[in-house]
Scaffold this active site. Structure first.
Site, PDB file in Angstrom:
ATOM      1  N   ARG A 116       0.817  -1.221   0.000  1.00 28.87           N
ATOM      2  CA  ARG A 116       0.000   0.000   0.000  1.00 28.87           C
ATOM      3  C   ARG A 116       0.846   1.265   0.000  1.00 28.87           C
ATOM      4  O   ARG A 116       0.357   2.347  -0.352  1.00 28.87           O
ATOM      5  CB  ARG A 116      -0.997  -0.026   1.175  1.00 28.87           C
ATOM      6  CG  ARG A 116      -2.147  -1.007   0.931  1.00 28.87           C
ATOM      7  CD  ARG A 116      -3.143  -0.981   2.065  1.00 28.87           C
ATOM      8  NE  ARG A 116      -2.579  -1.435   3.312  1.00 28.87           N
ATOM      9  CZ  ARG A 116      -2.496  -2.713   3.695  1.00 28.87           C
ATOM     10  NH1 ARG A 116      -2.969  -3.664   2.916  1.00 28.87           N
ATOM     11  NH2 ARG A 116      -1.957  -3.047   4.850  1.00 28.87           N
ATOM     12  N   GLU A 138       5.576 -10.153  14.849  1.00 27.59           N
ATOM     13  CA  GLU A 138       5.032 -10.654  16.111  1.00 27.59           C
ATOM     14  C   GLU A 138       5.407 -12.135  16.276  1.00 27.59           C
ATOM     15  O   GLU A 138       5.835 -12.567  17.336  1.00 27.59           O
ATOM     16  CB  GLU A 138       3.517 -10.471  16.080  1.00 27.59           C
ATOM     17  CG  GLU A 138       2.913 -10.333  17.441  1.00 27.59           C
ATOM     18  CD  GLU A 138       1.428 -10.041  17.337  1.00 27.59           C
ATOM     19  OE1 GLU A 138       0.977  -9.628  16.255  1.00 27.59           O
ATOM     20  OE2 GLU A 138       0.744 -10.251  18.343  1.00 27.59           O
TER      21      GLU A 138
HETATM   22  P1  AMP Z   1       4.411  -2.234  11.379  1.00 24.08           P
HETATM   23  O1  AMP Z   1       5.681  -2.845  10.831  1.00 24.08           O
HETATM   24  O2  AMP Z   1       3.885  -2.967  12.558  1.00 24.08           O
HETATM   25  O3  AMP Z   1       4.534  -0.750  11.597  1.00 24.08           O
HETATM   26  O4  AMP Z   1       3.300  -2.470  10.268  1.00 24.08           O
HETATM   27  C1  AMP Z   1       3.233  -1.630   9.181  1.00 24.08           C
HETATM   28  C2  AMP Z   1       2.759  -2.340   7.932  1.00 24.08           C
HETATM   29  O5  AMP Z   1       1.734  -3.300   8.191  1.00 24.08           O
HETATM   30  C3  AMP Z   1       2.178  -1.315   6.982  1.00 24.08           C
HETATM   31  O6  AMP Z   1       2.666  -1.620   5.687  1.00 24.08           O
HETATM   32  C4  AMP Z   1       0.683  -1.494   7.098  1.00 24.08           C
HETATM   33  O7  AMP Z   1       0.087  -1.458   5.837  1.00 24.08           O
HETATM   34  C5  AMP Z   1       0.469  -2.843   7.748  1.00 24.08           C
HETATM   35  N1  AMP Z   1      -0.400  -2.795   8.949  1.00 24.08           N
HETATM   36  C6  AMP Z   1      -0.010  -3.048  10.224  1.00 24.08           C
HETATM   37  N2  AMP Z   1      -1.032  -2.951  11.073  1.00 24.08           N
HETATM   38  C7  AMP Z   1      -2.115  -2.618  10.329  1.00 24.08           C
HETATM   39  C8  AMP Z   1      -3.486  -2.334  10.634  1.00 24.08           C
HETATM   40  N3  AMP Z   1      -3.975  -2.410  11.895  1.00 24.08           N
HETATM   41  N4  AMP Z   1      -4.310  -2.003   9.613  1.00 24.08           N
HETATM   42  C9  AMP Z   1      -3.828  -1.932   8.355  1.00 24.08           C
HETATM   43  N5  AMP Z   1      -2.570  -2.186   8.001  1.00 24.08           N
HETATM   44  C10 AMP Z   1      -1.699  -2.519   8.971  1.00 24.08           C
END
Ligand code: AMP
Length: 171
Positions: free
Chosen positions: A59, A96
């Site tokens: 995205r 995770e």
């Molecule tokens: P993080 O590495 O945990 O910051 O996750 C970021 C990536 O995961 C981004 O590319 C987001 O598109 C996706 N992502 C993580 N959590 C969500 C969520 N609750 N809703 C939508 N996309 C998420």
């Protein structure tokens, strides 16, 4: 900004139980909101004089491409494993459960490039921090990380302490 927030739909338990997924497709489908979001990102990025926008699969591509076009920058895509055809530089990062990997073409960035990293959402910050590390290794500078939205409760900024972090909306 309130309109942007109202167009991000919450889907409980997607893609797994316990995850409240932020679905940006209603925002993308709204011509004014999508245009506003990209224009707002461009306004915040312009003063940093980026030479390259680095966007994260998948995205991140949706916002990275129009932003690069608007700012007349090159667009670099950071992808999941084994998607890029040429020689890549890789980074593993913790999820995770388990690990994931991101890849970028080896010669996409040069020393002296001024980079803005773009993704749709900042959650725990693992994806963005890994991308920033991948960019930094090339000798390019990370001028900022730019997100459409942020989930502050997950403390993503703590993993990005060394960088400027900008998000348009937070939940
Ligand atoms: P993080 O590495 O945990 O910051 O996750 C970021 C990536 O995961 C981004 O590319 C987001 O598109 C996706 N992502 C993580 N959590 C969500 C969520 N609750 N809703 C939508 N996309 C998420």
């Amino acid at each position: 900004m309130e309109k942007l927030t109202s167009l991000i739909r919450e889907i409980p338990d997607f893609p797994r139980p316990g995850i409240l997924f932020k679905d940006i497709t209603p925002l993308l489908e709204d011509a004014d909101a999508f245009h506003f979001a990209v224009t707002e990102m461009a306004t915040r990025a312009k003063g940093l004089r980026p030479t390259k926008i680095v966007s994260i699969e998948s995205r991140g591509f949706i916002f990275g491409a129009p932003l690069a076009y608007e700012l007349h920058c090159g667009l670099v895509i950071v992808r999941k494993p084994n998607k890029l055809p040429h020689k890549t530089t890789k980074i593993e990062y913790a999820l995770e459960y388990g690990v994931d990997r991101l890849e970028m073409h080896v010669n996409s960035l040069q020393k002296g490039d001024r980079v803005i990293i773009v993704d749709d959402l900042l959650a725990t910050g693992g994806t963005a921090a890994a991308t920033a590390e991948l960019v930094s290794r090339t000798g390019a500078s990370v001028e900022a990380l730019l997100f459409l939205c942020e989930l502050p409760a997950l403390h993503g900024r703590q993993k990005l302490k060394d960088y400027d972090v900008v998000s348009l909306v937070s939940f």
